[in-house]
Design an enzyme around this catalytic site. Structure first.
Site, mmCIF file in Angstrom:
data_model
loop_
_atom_site.group_PDB
_atom_site.id
_atom_site.type_symbol
_atom_site.label_atom_id
_atom_site.label_comp_id
_atom_site.label_asym_id
_atom_site.label_seq_id
_atom_site.Cartn_x
_atom_site.Cartn_y
_atom_site.Cartn_z
ATOM 1 N N LYS A 44 0.813 -1.189 0.000
ATOM 2 C CA LYS A 44 0.000 0.000 0.000
ATOM 3 C C LYS A 44 0.860 1.258 0.000
ATOM 4 O O LYS A 44 0.402 2.329 -0.366
ATOM 5 C CB LYS A 44 -0.881 0.048 1.249
ATOM 6 C CG LYS A 44 -1.895 -1.040 1.347
ATOM 7 C CD LYS A 44 -2.708 -0.901 2.623
ATOM 8 C CE LYS A 44 -3.601 -2.087 2.807
ATOM 9 N NZ LYS A 44 -4.218 -2.088 4.117
ATOM 10 N N ASP A 101 7.681 2.619 -2.345
ATOM 11 C CA ASP A 101 7.891 3.754 -1.453
ATOM 12 C C ASP A 101 9.306 3.773 -0.894
ATOM 13 O O ASP A 101 9.975 4.792 -0.911
ATOM 14 C CB ASP A 101 6.847 3.779 -0.325
ATOM 15 C CG ASP A 101 6.751 2.467 0.446
ATOM 16 O OD1 ASP A 101 7.465 1.488 0.106
ATOM 17 O OD2 ASP A 101 5.947 2.400 1.386
ATOM 18 N N ASP A 104 14.261 -1.113 1.330
ATOM 19 C CA ASP A 104 14.826 -1.367 2.656
ATOM 20 C C ASP A 104 15.700 -2.620 2.579
ATOM 21 O O ASP A 104 16.807 -2.581 2.060
ATOM 22 C CB ASP A 104 13.669 -1.517 3.647
ATOM 23 C CG ASP A 104 14.078 -1.477 5.104
ATOM 24 O OD1 ASP A 104 15.231 -1.786 5.424
ATOM 25 O OD2 ASP A 104 13.222 -1.152 5.937
ATOM 26 N N LYS A 132 17.249 2.784 1.686
ATOM 27 C CA LYS A 132 17.873 2.574 2.997
ATOM 28 C C LYS A 132 18.902 1.443 2.859
ATOM 29 O O LYS A 132 18.678 0.318 3.291
ATOM 30 C CB LYS A 132 16.794 2.207 4.027
ATOM 31 C CG LYS A 132 17.257 2.307 5.467
ATOM 32 C CD LYS A 132 16.197 1.829 6.440
ATOM 33 C CE LYS A 132 15.058 2.802 6.611
ATOM 34 N NZ LYS A 132 14.148 2.400 7.715
ATOM 35 N N ASP A 160 3.813 3.775 6.465
ATOM 36 C CA ASP A 160 3.027 3.604 7.679
ATOM 37 C C ASP A 160 3.779 2.879 8.782
ATOM 38 O O ASP A 160 4.844 2.301 8.558
ATOM 39 C CB ASP A 160 1.771 2.787 7.375
ATOM 40 C CG ASP A 160 2.078 1.309 7.198
ATOM 41 O OD1 ASP A 160 1.472 0.482 7.910
ATOM 42 O OD2 ASP A 160 2.931 0.959 6.356
ATOM 43 N N ARG A 166 0.110 7.198 7.271
ATOM 44 C CA ARG A 166 0.242 7.311 5.816
ATOM 45 C C ARG A 166 -0.186 8.686 5.308
ATOM 46 O O ARG A 166 0.300 9.162 4.291
ATOM 47 C CB ARG A 166 -0.620 6.264 5.107
ATOM 48 C CG ARG A 166 -0.169 4.837 5.270
ATOM 49 C CD ARG A 166 -0.988 3.914 4.358
ATOM 50 N NE ARG A 166 -0.857 2.512 4.696
ATOM 51 C CZ ARG A 166 0.127 1.717 4.302
ATOM 52 N NH1 ARG A 166 1.094 2.214 3.561
ATOM 53 N NH2 ARG A 166 0.154 0.447 4.639
#
Length: 180
Positions: A44, A101, A104, A132, A160, A166
């Site tokens: 999401k 988004d 990671d 990241k 989130d 969010r």
């Protein structure tokens, strides 16, 4: 209770984010001139970034979404990837741009790239707003990224914690006491 009280500090303002997204959109427009890429958003978290990015790309293009998870309710990747919503369109022979988004651990995107390549796209590239690299566990590198971020738990602009935050218009570092 205000969400603002849960934020340790703002890392990127709304204006900084818009400027970076515009820059990424211009680069993609230039790199894909004469092509019609399909943007595949990873739900999401991507939805805010992807909406703004699409408006910054000046090309005929298509969008689709996948829901993929390796986090569950935690703050770190479990390493186990599940696809909960697959693509609606055929990507064979298409230029695919995965919209994420944050990159990671790379576990989810590494799995997703392999999964999509089995569908014979012409190309697969990644655009992420945040990278990241300190948390990387899989050999994944974004083709386009906005900002390298520290090893802190960031929220806002679609990102989130436990499905909250969010809707913040900026990126903030979440206070550790919220998620510990």
């Amino acid at each position: 209770m205000s969400m603002i009280n849960d934020i340790e500090r703002v890392l990127f303002s709304q204006q900084e984010l818009q400027s970076k997204v515009t820059e990424l959109g211009a680069r993609i427009t230039e790199d894909y001139a004469g092509k019609e890429p399909i943007f595949v958003g990873v739900l999401k978290g991507c939805f805010v970034f992807m909406a703004d990015l699409m408006r910054a790309v000046n090309l005929p293009c298509q969008i689709d979404f996948m829901a993929v998870s390796s986090y569950g309710k935690g703050t770190t990747s479990s390493g186990e990837v599940q696809i909960t919503k697959d693509l609606s369109y055929d990507i064979a022979g298409r230029d695919v741009i995965i919209v994420e988004d944050i990159l990671d651990s790379g576990v989810t995107l590494n799995y997703l790239i392999g999964y999509l390549k089995h569908r014979n796209p012409r190309s697969v590239r990644i655009v992420t707003l945040f990278d990241k690299p300190s948390r990387r566990k899989a050999p994944v590198k974004a083709d386009y990224y906005g900002y390298e971020v520290p090893d802190a738990f960031i929220v806002g602009y679609g990102l989130d914690y436990a499905e909250k935050y969010r809707n913040l218009p900026y990126i903030g570092i979440l206070k550790p006491e919220i998620y510990e």
